[in-house]
Design a protein around this motif. Sequence first.
Motif, PDB file in Angstrom:
ATOM      1  N   GLY A  20       0.829  -1.201   0.000  1.00  0.00           N
ATOM      2  CA  GLY A  20       0.000   0.000   0.000  1.00  0.00           C
ATOM      3  C   GLY A  20       0.860   1.245   0.000  1.00  0.00           C
ATOM      4  N   VAL A  21       0.323   2.327  -0.492  1.00  0.00           N
ATOM      5  CA  VAL A  21       1.086   3.570  -0.629  1.00  0.00           C
ATOM      6  C   VAL A  21       1.439   4.153   0.731  1.00  0.00           C
ATOM      7  CG1 VAL A  21       0.988   5.957  -1.455  1.00  0.00           C
ATOM      8  CG2 VAL A  21       0.155   4.091  -2.909  1.00  0.00           C
ATOM      9  N   HIS A  22       0.451   4.250   1.619  1.00  0.00           N
ATOM     10  CA  HIS A  22       0.702   4.891   2.913  1.00  0.00           C
ATOM     11  C   HIS A  22       1.644   4.080   3.806  1.00  0.00           C
ATOM     12  CE1 HIS A  22      -1.947   8.111   1.968  1.00  0.00           C
ATOM     13  NE2 HIS A  22      -3.061   7.403   2.049  1.00  0.00           N
ATOM     14  N   ALA A  23       1.724   2.784   3.578  1.00  0.00           N
ATOM     15  CA  ALA A  23       2.576   1.931   4.410  1.00  0.00           C
ATOM     16  C   ALA A  23       4.049   1.973   3.988  1.00  0.00           C
ATOM     17  CB  ALA A  23       2.075   0.487   4.347  1.00  0.00           C
ATOM     18  N   VAL A  24       4.333   2.585   2.849  1.00  0.00           N
ATOM     19  CA  VAL A  24       5.699   2.601   2.319  1.00  0.00           C
ATOM     20  C   VAL A  24       6.234   4.023   2.356  1.00  0.00           C
ATOM     21  CG1 VAL A  24       7.112   2.204   0.264  1.00  0.00           C
ATOM     22  CG2 VAL A  24       5.240   0.629   0.809  1.00  0.00           C
ATOM     23  N   GLY A  25       7.390   4.179   2.979  1.00  0.00           N
ATOM     24  CA  GLY A  25       8.028   5.494   3.041  1.00  0.00           C
ATOM     25  C   GLY A  25       9.108   5.640   1.983  1.00  0.00           C
ATOM     26  N   ILE A  26       9.533   6.856   1.794  1.00  0.00           N
ATOM     27  CA  ILE A  26      10.587   7.157   0.810  1.00  0.00           C
ATOM     28  C   ILE A  26      11.859   6.375   1.116  1.00  0.00           C
ATOM     29  CG2 ILE A  26      12.164   8.987   0.029  1.00  0.00           C
ATOM     30  CD1 ILE A  26       9.429   9.129  -1.305  1.00  0.00           C
ATOM     31  N   ASN A  27      12.231   6.272   2.392  1.00  0.00           N
ATOM     32  CA  ASN A  27      13.461   5.558   2.737  1.00  0.00           C
ATOM     33  C   ASN A  27      13.399   4.088   2.337  1.00  0.00           C
ATOM     34  OD1 ASN A  27      14.735   7.840   3.705  1.00  0.00           O
ATOM     35  ND2 ASN A  27      14.045   7.516   5.810  1.00  0.00           N
ATOM     36  N   GLU A  28      12.221   3.472   2.450  1.00  0.00           N
ATOM     37  CA  GLU A  28      12.077   2.081   2.035  1.00  0.00           C
ATOM     38  C   GLU A  28      12.227   1.955   0.519  1.00  0.00           C
ATOM     39  OE1 GLU A  28       9.109  -1.751   2.696  1.00  0.00           O
ATOM     40  OE2 GLU A  28       8.508   0.205   3.468  1.00  0.00           O
ATOM     41  N   ALA A 111      -8.644   3.549  -2.854  1.00  0.00           N
ATOM     42  CA  ALA A 111      -9.157   3.416  -1.483  1.00  0.00           C
ATOM     43  C   ALA A 111      -8.313   4.238  -0.509  1.00  0.00           C
ATOM     44  CB  ALA A 111      -9.167   1.949  -1.063  1.00  0.00           C
ATOM     45  N   GLU A 112      -7.030   4.350  -0.776  1.00  0.00           N
ATOM     46  CA  GLU A 112      -6.152   5.137   0.097  1.00  0.00           C
ATOM     47  C   GLU A 112      -6.308   6.641  -0.135  1.00  0.00           C
ATOM     48  OE1 GLU A 112      -2.146   3.756   1.158  1.00  0.00           O
ATOM     49  OE2 GLU A 112      -2.423   2.200  -0.373  1.00  0.00           O
ATOM     50  N   PHE A 113      -6.718   7.009  -1.336  1.00  0.00           N
ATOM     51  CA  PHE A 113      -6.920   8.415  -1.700  1.00  0.00           C
ATOM     52  C   PHE A 113      -8.369   8.551  -2.155  1.00  0.00           C
ATOM     53  CE2 PHE A 113      -2.458   7.537  -2.041  1.00  0.00           C
ATOM     54  CZ  PHE A 113      -1.861   8.650  -1.456  1.00  0.00           C
ATOM     55  N   GLY A 114      -9.289   8.494  -1.193  1.00  0.00           N
ATOM     56  CA  GLY A 114     -10.711   8.380  -1.459  1.00  0.00           C
ATOM     57  C   GLY A 114     -11.392   9.622  -2.014  1.00  0.00           C
ATOM     58  N   ASP A 115     -10.783  10.778  -1.900  1.00  0.00           N
ATOM     59  CA  ASP A 115     -11.372  12.004  -2.433  1.00  0.00           C
ATOM     60  C   ASP A 115     -11.401  11.906  -3.956  1.00  0.00           C
ATOM     61  OD1 ASP A 115     -12.007  14.564  -3.303  1.00  0.00           O
ATOM     62  OD2 ASP A 115     -10.425  15.566  -2.167  1.00  0.00           O
ATOM     63  N   LEU A 116     -12.599  11.942  -4.546  1.00  0.00           N
ATOM     64  CA  LEU A 116     -12.741  11.785  -5.996  1.00  0.00           C
ATOM     65  C   LEU A 116     -12.003  12.851  -6.793  1.00  0.00           C
ATOM     66  CD1 LEU A 116     -16.542  10.867  -6.253  1.00  0.00           C
ATOM     67  CD2 LEU A 116     -14.587   9.322  -6.217  1.00  0.00           C
ATOM     68  N   THR A 117     -11.682  13.977  -6.153  1.00  0.00           N
ATOM     69  CA  THR A 117     -10.989  15.056  -6.861  1.00  0.00           C
ATOM     70  C   THR A 117      -9.473  14.988  -6.700  1.00  0.00           C
ATOM     71  OG1 THR A 117     -11.140  16.605  -4.993  1.00  0.00           O
ATOM     72  CG2 THR A 117     -12.987  16.577  -6.573  1.00  0.00           C
ATOM     73  N   HIS A 118      -8.983  14.068  -5.883  1.00  0.00           N
ATOM     74  CA  HIS A 118      -7.536  13.939  -5.690  1.00  0.00           C
ATOM     75  C   HIS A 118      -6.895  13.438  -6.989  1.00  0.00           C
ATOM     76  CE1 HIS A 118      -3.667  12.643  -4.167  1.00  0.00           C
ATOM     77  NE2 HIS A 118      -3.920  13.338  -3.062  1.00  0.00           N
ATOM     78  N   PRO A 119      -5.773  14.008  -7.387  1.00  0.00           N
ATOM     79  CA  PRO A 119      -5.126  13.591  -8.643  1.00  0.00           C
ATOM     80  C   PRO A 119      -4.825  12.088  -8.730  1.00  0.00           C
ATOM     81  CG  PRO A 119      -4.095  15.580  -7.815  1.00  0.00           C
ATOM     82  CD  PRO A 119      -5.059  15.120  -6.755  1.00  0.00           C
ATOM     83  N   LEU A 120      -4.468  11.465  -7.626  1.00  0.00           N
ATOM     84  CA  LEU A 120      -4.184  10.027  -7.661  1.00  0.00           C
ATOM     85  C   LEU A 120      -5.472   9.230  -7.859  1.00  0.00           C
ATOM     86  CD1 LEU A 120      -1.443   9.766  -4.892  1.00  0.00           C
ATOM     87  CD2 LEU A 120      -1.139   9.864  -7.385  1.00  0.00           C
ATOM     88  N   HIS A 121      -6.543   9.657  -7.215  1.00  0.00           N
ATOM     89  CA  HIS A 121      -7.835   8.997  -7.410  1.00  0.00           C
ATOM     90  C   HIS A 121      -8.293   9.164  -8.863  1.00  0.00           C
ATOM     91  CE1 HIS A 121     -11.487   7.221  -5.579  1.00  0.00           C
ATOM     92  NE2 HIS A 121     -12.041   7.728  -6.670  1.00  0.00           N
ATOM     93  N   LYS A 122      -8.108  10.358  -9.399  1.00  0.00           N
ATOM     94  CA  LYS A 122      -8.484  10.615 -10.795  1.00  0.00           C
ATOM     95  C   LYS A 122      -7.693   9.720 -11.750  1.00  0.00           C
ATOM     96  CE  LYS A 122     -10.077  15.398 -10.599  1.00  0.00           C
ATOM     97  NZ  LYS A 122      -9.838  16.758 -11.087  1.00  0.00           N
ATOM     98  N   GLN A 123      -6.420   9.501 -11.457  1.00  0.00           N
ATOM     99  CA  GLN A 123      -5.601   8.627 -12.307  1.00  0.00           C
ATOM    100  C   GLN A 123      -6.113   7.190 -12.238  1.00  0.00           C
ATOM    101  OE1 GLN A 123      -3.193   9.729 -14.417  1.00  0.00           O
ATOM    102  NE2 GLN A 123      -3.145   7.651 -15.230  1.00  0.00           N
ATOM    103  N   CYS A 124      -6.538   6.769 -11.076  1.00  0.00           N
ATOM    104  CA  CYS A 124      -7.120   5.423 -10.934  1.00  0.00           C
ATOM    105  C   CYS A 124      -8.399   5.306 -11.756  1.00  0.00           C
ATOM    106  CB  CYS A 124      -7.388   5.112  -9.458  1.00  0.00           C
ATOM    107  SG  CYS A 124      -5.891   4.989  -8.455  1.00  0.00           S
ATOM    108  N   ALA A 125      -9.231   6.327 -11.704  1.00  0.00           N
ATOM    109  CA  ALA A 125     -10.468   6.330 -12.491  1.00  0.00           C
ATOM    110  C   ALA A 125     -10.157   6.333 -13.984  1.00  0.00           C
ATOM    111  CB  ALA A 125     -11.327   7.536 -12.110  1.00  0.00           C
ATOM    112  N   ALA A 126      -9.123   7.054 -14.398  1.00  0.00           N
ATOM    113  CA  ALA A 126      -8.733   7.087 -15.816  1.00  0.00           C
ATOM    114  C   ALA A 126      -8.302   5.694 -16.289  1.00  0.00           C
ATOM    115  CB  ALA A 126      -7.614   8.101 -16.034  1.00  0.00           C
ATOM    116  N   HIS A 127      -7.619   4.957 -15.423  1.00  0.00           N
ATOM    117  CA  HIS A 127      -7.231   3.582 -15.783  1.00  0.00           C
ATOM    118  C   HIS A 127      -8.472   2.730 -16.015  1.00  0.00           C
ATOM    119  CE1 HIS A 127      -5.554  -0.433 -15.718  1.00  0.00           C
ATOM    120  NE2 HIS A 127      -6.421  -0.715 -14.767  1.00  0.00           N
ATOM    121  N   LYS A 128      -9.428   2.819 -15.111  1.00  0.00           N
ATOM    122  CA  LYS A 128     -10.647   2.023 -15.257  1.00  0.00           C
ATOM    123  C   LYS A 128     -11.367   2.384 -16.554  1.00  0.00           C
ATOM    124  CE  LYS A 128     -10.142  -0.388 -11.544  1.00  0.00           C
ATOM    125  NZ  LYS A 128      -9.857  -1.814 -11.638  1.00  0.00           N
TER     126      LYS A 128
END
Length: 190
Positions: A20-28, A111-128
């Motif tokens: 998951g995105v939130h579980a992974v940090g930049i250092n990892e 699911a991690e970026f549930g706001d429909l207007t968030h750019p990452l959520h929008k990219q997920c919707a574009a894939h679908k």
Amino acid sequence: MSSKRLHLISSAFNLFYQKGVHAVGINEILAESGIAKKTLYHHFSGKEALVLAVLVYRDECFCDWLKERLDLAKPGMAKVEALFDALDDWFNNRVDALFAFHGCLFINVSAEFGDLTHPLHKQCAAHKQSVAILIESLVRSTSIDAACINMATDALCLLKEGAITLAHVQGDRKAALKAKESAKLLIRSM
């Protein structure tokens, strides 16, 4: 695309897809990739920019793979069957290009970026939407009446998404084959 940028994207994808995105940090990500922090920030303004690049990368890989699989099938019902056979291969880790199955990255990230207007959520919707366009093209190759194309496309998309969810959440590795039988009944009834 530079090899270091691609390596960062690939390394981040592996981690985000498994944990998951939130579980992974930049250092990892840096430890996994073996690339210096300065290089990461040369290519990406921050973690969200890297996540966006990962989503674009996965979209291209997935859609290219799926289109190739669908193009191999003859028009008509064979293309419908090819969709679910391809999913079955993915769920059962028979597609090296997609890595071991951990559900749908786009469902997981949205699911991690549930706001429909968030750019990452929008990219997920574009894939679908990209996948829905591929599915619409296979529906058009069947004998379905033109008036039913949108309804059939939506139904196949729902069956596909349901199969992905069952395979991931419940561990039902036969979900695509079950969905295929439902898809065949649906197409024959239209």
